[in-house]
Enzyme design. Sequence first.
Site, PDB file in Angstrom:
ATOM      1  CB  VAL A 246      -0.911  -0.031   1.248  1.00  0.00           C
ATOM      2  CG1 VAL A 246      -1.847   1.151   1.262  1.00  0.00           C
ATOM      3  CG2 VAL A 246      -1.711  -1.332   1.272  1.00  0.00           C
ATOM      4  CG  HIS A 247       2.852   1.613  -3.375  1.00  0.00           C
ATOM      5  ND1 HIS A 247       4.126   1.104  -3.285  1.00  0.00           N
ATOM      6  CD2 HIS A 247       2.117   0.647  -4.020  1.00  0.00           C
ATOM      7  CE1 HIS A 247       4.181  -0.100  -3.853  1.00  0.00           C
ATOM      8  NE2 HIS A 247       2.975  -0.400  -4.301  1.00  0.00           N
TER       9      HIS A 247
END
Length: 324
Positions: A246-247
């Site tokens: 999850v960037h």
Amino acid sequence: MALPLLVDCDTGIDDAIALAYLAAHPKARVSGIVSTGGNVEVGAVHRNNLVLAELLGIDAPVARGAERPLVQEPMYADDTHGPGGLGHAVLPAPSRTGGPRSGAQLWVDLARERPGELTGLVLGPHTNLALALEIEPELPRLLRRLHIMGGAIHHRGNTGATSEWNIAVDPEAAQRVLSVFSSAPQRPVMGALEATESVRFTQRELDRFAALAESTGHPVAQILVDALRFYFEFHEADGFGWSAHVHDPLVTAHAVTGDFAGTRPLAVDVELAGTLTRGQTVGDELGRWGREPNLEVLTDVRPGEFIEHLLTALEAGLAPASAG
Ligand code: RIB
Ligand code: CA
């Protein structure tokens, strides 16, 4: 005093989590959203942003960006984010269109309205920020600071062998942004893959999002659960196991709090001509280019603390649907 932010995103699953976090966090205020084509085509991104802004109670302009990158042929990541950009989530139709103002013009207008106060947050390709710089070259001095999710400096790519998605989609735009912002009063912050891939959701996080949807009945919480399930399925099929990198939320939380990671200065540029490396973000660790560092790159991420902060903020800030 809440921090005003302009969010330029290619919503997308992790972009949606970042928007929900900003809506939930008391110290953040979304002053504008720019829809940039990337994970899915710009029309789908724009629809996602309009609906999420409405459901999250974000009272800010949402502007549609350019139809395509500056030079690169368009490419999309339907396999990663789903054909509509939010995985299995089914969204209502937006009740507004966002109006005729372009994404590039929204960058310029909001920065000019409050010089030195607006934080820019780029969570997708740099197409519209690059176009905004053509309208207003003073943008680096009008913004408070720029924060970028993008790049892979000493890390494999996730798009090409050495390129990260947000840069690979529009390398010319990214190169122009890094070049023009090298004169910014404060170096932009870049959260590259080596930082953001240290944040990995597992079933534990998926369960907490499901519990959040159950306890609040908030439509966005349910959207995020349905979106994340698709994201997990993609990551599992891609060999990463039942999980999700999850960037965007990490870069977003760091922009708001300054916490959960350190930074270090580095001169970074974008390869445009490489046959194997086009879109790579190259860091000049040894000073071979004789240039001053133009970025602060995120280091020493504390993923556990960040994930707890993210979920706590969402659980505290996503008001139950009955609250209206
Ligand atoms: O490489 C990860 C980035 O590309 C994230 O911003 C994701 O949403 C996609 O835009
Ligand atoms: Ca994104």
